[in-house]
Design an enzyme around this catalytic site. Structure first.
Site, short mmCIF file in Angstrom:
data_model
loop_
_atom_site.label_atom_id
_atom_site.label_comp_id
_atom_site.label_asym_id
_atom_site.label_seq_id
_atom_site.Cartn_x
_atom_site.Cartn_y
_atom_site.Cartn_z
N VAL A 94 0.81 -1.22 0.00
CA VAL A 94 0.00 0.00 0.00
C VAL A 94 0.84 1.27 0.00
O VAL A 94 0.35 2.36 -0.30
CB VAL A 94 -0.96 0.01 1.22
CG1 VAL A 94 -0.20 0.26 2.51
CG2 VAL A 94 -2.07 1.03 1.04
N ALA A 244 5.76 -6.10 6.69
CA ALA A 244 4.39 -6.10 6.18
C ALA A 244 4.32 -5.29 4.90
O ALA A 244 5.08 -4.34 4.71
CB ALA A 244 3.41 -5.52 7.21
N ASP A 245 3.40 -5.69 4.03
CA ASP A 245 3.12 -4.93 2.82
C ASP A 245 1.81 -4.16 2.94
O ASP A 245 1.60 -3.20 2.21
CB ASP A 245 3.09 -5.86 1.61
CG ASP A 245 4.49 -6.31 1.22
OD1 ASP A 245 5.03 -5.73 0.28
OD2 ASP A 245 5.04 -7.20 1.87
N ARG A 246 0.96 -4.59 3.85
CA ARG A 246 -0.27 -3.85 4.12
C ARG A 246 -0.84 -4.31 5.45
O ARG A 246 -0.92 -5.51 5.73
CB ARG A 246 -1.31 -4.07 3.01
CG ARG A 246 -2.52 -3.14 3.10
CD ARG A 246 -3.53 -3.42 1.98
NE ARG A 246 -2.99 -3.13 0.66
CZ ARG A 246 -3.51 -2.24 -0.19
NH1 ARG A 246 -4.53 -1.51 0.16
NH2 ARG A 246 -2.97 -2.08 -1.39
N ALA A 254 -1.00 -8.33 5.58
CA ALA A 254 -0.48 -9.06 4.42
C ALA A 254 1.04 -8.95 4.41
O ALA A 254 1.59 -7.86 4.54
CB ALA A 254 -1.05 -8.48 3.13
#
Length: 368
Positions: A94, A244-246, A254
């Site tokens: 995000v 984390a990526d989101r 995620a």
């Protein structure tokens, strides 16, 4: 010397470390425009949510720095078109979307006033360039908060930890998120050992995290993904730190595929499981992890290694790049630059932080 995933020495001159070649070759590649940036992100020459955002935004600078705009409207159209394209490179993380929103918001504010086109362009470029230094400062503060928290809750004992994928200097502007906590522990002489998973199928752990540990001379060992549960038992793991990526409103997260199973194993063994992410990775627009779009990668990444076929030709594949860890399994907390929060308190902390910043901006505006 700190490892650099992104080199930006002068205005518009952007280079990224081609991480597909690591650990055997260190080569920087020039990014001259948004098309180059898109391919570098899509092909995973650069990866990690913060680094993706910075690379994407700076590729925009590389293309626009020498470009002439005849009006503020044409500048705004250019930005929106290029940013919309960049966002298609990798949908799960995000941070790039947050950066794009900030860039467009500034451009719209400037277009509503009586600002000169060149001045507006310069302010937008400066906003993007500031992302590099802001990210490094964020990572260092995050690392200190994570180290403070885990030591406080373990009576200050030296830590033996597991990390997954790569959430270090190579995934950010420097220092890292999950590896930022590891580095902060090492700086305090409280890191006993760190185990990094190989992180199949793209091997970010064995290629990148192991590379960083060796580079920084940190006490570390590589394990196969399938060894993690047994390592928790046999190696007396005290904590798990992942990036984390989101992160969404309820605390669901995620991250690289394999994170979910690590969280399950940590819960079984009573080991605190931490997600380390800057607030730019938090997406309060999504209520739960079920709404996160999970990127699926080409089958070849799973069946081949450096073009060498490993799997039986013709076998079907399912290759999601990420999985979602429910908030209930994030037992240590979510580590941000503002502190460590239980997943169910993260949204409140973000709202309070937003209101504080908003009130400060209003006060400064009134003081002018």
């Amino acid at each position: 010397m700190t490892l650099e995933a992104i080199r930006y020495r002068s205005r518009g001159h952007l280079e990224i470390l081609d991480q597909l070649l690591l650990p055997l070759e260190t080569r920087y590649e020039r990014i001259r425009n948004v098309e180059d940036g898109w391919h570098a992100i899509k092909d995973m020459k650069v990866r990690g949510a913060p680094a993706i955002a910075i690379t994407g935004a700076l590729s925009l600078v590389a293309e626009m720095v020498d470009k002439e705009f005849d009006s503020l409207d044409s500048l705004l159209r250019f930005l929106q078109e290029k940013l919309d394209y960049l966002l298609t490179a990798r949908p799960t993380a995000v941070n790039l979307k947050r950066a794009a929103d900030d860039i467009v918001a500034l451009a719209k504010n400037l277009s509503e006033g009586k600002n000169a086109v060149d001045d507006s362009k310069d302010r937008i470029i400066s906003l993007i360039e500031d992302m590099l230094t802001a990210d490094l400062d964020t990572n260092k503060r995050l690392g200190q908060h994570g180290a403070d928290h885990v030591l406080k809750h373990s009576s200050g004992q030296p830590q033996t930890v597991i990390t997954h994928c790569n959430a270090g200097s190579l995934a950010t502007s420097g220092y890292g998120t999950a590896l930022g906590v590891v580095r902060a522990l090492a700086e305090r002489e409280k890191l006993q050992h760190v185990y990094c998973t190989e992180t199949r199928p793209y091997n970010q752990g064995s290629r990148l995290t192991a590379y960083e540990l060796v580079y920084d001379k940190l006490p570390g060992s590589l394990i196969a993904d399938s060894m993690a549960s047994y390592a928790m038992k046999e190696k007396k793991i005290t904590a798990v730190f992942v990036g984390a990526d989101r992160v969404v409103a309820n605390g669901d997260t995620a991250n690289k595929i394999g994170t979910y199973q690590l969280a399950i194993a940590a819960k079984h063994h009573g080991i605190p499981f931490y997600v380390c992410a800057p607030t730019t990775t938090v997406d309060l627009n999504l209520a739960s992890g079920e709404q996160i779009v999970i990127e699926e990668r080409p089958h070849k990444e799973l069946t081949c290694l450096k073009d060498v076929q490993l799997a039986a030709p013709g076998i079907g594949c399912w290759n999601p790049a990420f999985d979602v860890t429910p908030a209930s399994l994030i037992t240590g907390g979510i580590v941000t630059e503002n502190g460590v929060f239980p997943p169910d308190k993260l949204q409140d902390s973000m709202t309070a932080d937003h209101n504080t910043k908003h009130n400060l901006k209003r006060k400064l505006a009134n003081d002018v």
